[in-house]
Design an enzyme around this catalytic site. Structure first.
Site, PDB file in Angstrom:
ATOM      1  N   ASN A 168       0.841  -1.198   0.000  1.00  0.00           N
ATOM      2  CA  ASN A 168       0.000   0.000   0.000  1.00  0.00           C
ATOM      3  C   ASN A 168       0.878   1.250   0.000  1.00  0.00           C
ATOM      4  O   ASN A 168       0.755   2.132   0.859  1.00  0.00           O
ATOM      5  CB  ASN A 168      -0.942  -0.010   1.211  1.00  0.00           C
ATOM      6  CG  ASN A 168      -2.211   0.788   0.948  1.00  0.00           C
ATOM      7  OD1 ASN A 168      -2.342   1.455  -0.072  1.00  0.00           O
ATOM      8  ND2 ASN A 168      -3.138   0.733   1.895  1.00  0.00           N
ATOM      9  N   HIS A 224      -8.450   3.729   8.036  1.00  0.00           N
ATOM     10  CA  HIS A 224      -8.959   2.428   7.606  1.00  0.00           C
ATOM     11  C   HIS A 224     -10.377   2.184   8.097  1.00  0.00           C
ATOM     12  O   HIS A 224     -11.169   1.515   7.425  1.00  0.00           O
ATOM     13  CB  HIS A 224      -8.049   1.306   8.104  1.00  0.00           C
ATOM     14  CG  HIS A 224      -6.839   1.089   7.264  1.00  0.00           C
ATOM     15  ND1 HIS A 224      -5.642   1.737   7.500  1.00  0.00           N
ATOM     16  CD2 HIS A 224      -6.631   0.312   6.171  1.00  0.00           C
ATOM     17  CE1 HIS A 224      -4.750   1.353   6.595  1.00  0.00           C
ATOM     18  NE2 HIS A 224      -5.320   0.495   5.778  1.00  0.00           N
TER      19      HIS A 224
END
Length: 560
Positions: A419, A450
């Site tokens: 990521n 998140h």
């Protein structure tokens, strides 16, 4: 049919009626194949929950088959399990995947074709920037509506609201207001999904694109503040390059946040890179910034063809999809918290299954991010510069380095290759700017971005002592294993195994999501990584690094 997991007692579908077996099969496919990948394992039932008896499993399936509308006594069919388009319902039924996921994949494949058309027929030499911005925005909004229906209003609302903030707010505070507004709205959506809709809603998870635009909005706001409010001597060299000297127009702002190349999966790239691409300066600007002599941002440089890079990345996608269909679905993550498995299997068996189930879970992320990268490249975006061999590199928009992940010999190396663009965002808006407690604040922001699932916080809290322990071990121990190539190889093999097991242990709650299965898993592992990392951090204190500049746990400097 769902394959039986090790040590049996896992499949109970044979005890159910045919209709319930079919519904459970659909849920298993949904659990294994969730799009977008930023919020995996979302389903209509409580994620990570442990089925304890065939009767309870059937009751839960009966309840969830009605969806959240069914809780108000309004039974709905499968076609109502998405707020997006139902045009591809026959395809969904034929291939056996949920409609929302079929919609998502169809949009990405259409985006790939549209990207080639965008580069060949709407290139900077043919049309002006306004036309390119307009087409990119219209296609992006169309994808949102097709996939999410009225839920796309959340994404449009936060984008338009932050444009108004950028235009009307005091530029000295625009970065703070944008950060609070965007993260607050994102968190409100995450909270509603977890606590109001019982850990999920029967629709594609719109928070994925919302997370992407949150990165774009906040990074743009900080870079605008750098360009309009800070003195050059107060900026780092990288911040000087990325600083924005004038407010974007409405169309530029909408295009940057909602363009079809990255609206569904990302990644988040810098605003100046995107505008250079739309205005035809992308290649010359990157050549200049990568240190190639004889080029200025105004030079007209022939654009290298991205076809080779796109073809290579599509081959990776095909391999990942094949792996998912043949391997990943044989190793369900939730089996790590199954009481029968935990109570009957020896520790080494549980550890081995955890390792391979986590390894098998990665290809779906590889697929989604690599496909998104290929889409950007197909449009002519993502040129990074020339590599060491003098060949064009198209990795500016790459979100992962698969070889770097699979061969990582340290926790930091793994994170730096996973990521990537999110790591750069965290560094840009948090780590470089926090006056103190940089590492802890960066992990907190990452967890908040998140979502609010408890498993996310288990993961990020666990990552802090592991990161500290890894740094201490590397500084105190590694130098003793550099005497010869053979000894260093032995050390690298050991640290590779330790890193992969530590990653497995750390990210398991991220996939299980809920508290109960996370604690079941950690108890089954005897909290051994927590204990070992704390002991290492205490026994091997981290020494000052002297003149070495501190870097975040997720720096990825090579991809700016």
């Amino acid at each position: 049919m769902i394959p039986e997991a090790p040590h049996g007692k896992y499949l109970r579908l044979s005890l159910q009626s045919p209709s319930h077996r079919e519904e459970a099969g659909r849920r298993e496919r949904r659990d294994c194949f969730t799009w977008p990948p930023q919020n995996p394992w979302t389903s209509s039932t409580r994620p990570g929950s442990v089925e304890k008896s065939p009767q309870k499993l059937t009751q839960r399936q009966q309840k969830s088959s009605l969806g959240w509308r069914g809780r108000m006594s309004e039974p709905q069919g499968d076609s109502f399990k998405t707020t997006g388009s139902t045009m591809l319902q026959p395809v969904s039924e034929y291939v056996g995947f949920p409609l929302d996921q079929v919609n998502f994949l169809a949009c990405q494949l259409f985006a790939l074709a549209a990207a080639f058309w965008f580069r060949l027929w709407l290139g900077p030499a043919r049309v002006g920037p306004l036309a390119r911005h307009t087409v990119a925005t219209v296609l992006g909004v169309a994808f949102l509506i097709f996939c999410f229906g009225w839920y796309s209003a959340h994404i449009l609302t936060v984008v338009v609201s932050n444009y108004l903030i950028m235009v009307l707010a005091d530029v000295n505070n625009v970065h703070r207001i944008s950060m609070v507004t965007t993260m607050g709205y994102l968190t409100a959506c995450q909270v509603s999904r977890v606590f109001i809709f019982s850990y999920g809603i029967l629709s594609t998870d719109f928070s994925g694109p919302l997370m992407i635009v949150s990165q774009k909005i906040t990074s743009l706001a900080f870079q605008l503040h750098d360009g309009l409010c800070k003195r050059a001597e107060d900026l780092t060299p990288e911040q000087k390059v990325l600083a924005i000297r004038a407010r974007p127009s409405l169309m530029e702002y909408l295009s940057y946040n909602l363009n079809f190349l990255s609206v569904l999966v990302g990644p988040c790239t810098h605003y100046k890179d995107y505008v250079d691409f739309m205005e035809g300066r992308h290649v010359s600007s990157r050549l200049k910034r990568s240190g190639c002599n004889g080029h200025s941002a105004s030079d007209s440089v022939p654009e290298p063809s991205p076809l080779s890079a796109v073809s290579r990345k599509l081959l990776v996608c095909a391999g990942c999809m094949l792996f998912f269909l043949t391997v990943t679905r044989q190793l369900p993550i939730k089996h790590n918290a199954d009481p029968d498995f935990v109570n009957s299997a020896p520790f080494l068996t549980r550890l081995t299954y955890a390792f391979f189930s986590i390894q098998a879970a990665r290809p779906k992320f590889y697929f989604a991010w690599t496909l998104a990268d290929a889409i950007n490249n197909a449009a002519g975006y993502g040129f990074l510069g020339l590599d060491s061999a003098g060949q064009p590199s198209w990795d500016l928009a790459s979100n992962l380095n698969i070889m770097g992940i699979e061969t990582a010999t340290s926790f930091k190396t793994f994170i730096d290759n996973w990521n990537i663009r999110t790591g750069i965002w965290l560094k840009t808006v948090c780590y470089e700017r926090a006056p103190r407690h940089r590492l802890a604040l960066t992990f907190v922001l990452s967890a908040l971005w998140h979502g609010v699932y408890p498993g996310y916080y288990f993961t990020f809290i666990t990552a802090i002592p592991i990161t500290m322990a890894a740094r201490a071990v590397r500084k105190s121990v590694r130098r003793h294993f550099l005497s010869s190539a053979a000894v260093k190889l032995m050390y690298d093999v050991f640290t590779w195994a330790a890193t992969q097991l530590a990653i497995c242990y750390t990210v398991m709650p991220f996939l299980l999501l809920a508290v109960e299965p996370t604690l079941v898993y950690y108890r089954s592992m005897y909290f051994h990584v927590h204990i070992l990392s704390l002991l290492a951090a205490i026994a091997l204190p981290l020494k000052p690094s002297g003149t070495t500049k501190r870097q975040p746990a997720h720096a990825n400097n090579n991809h700016h």
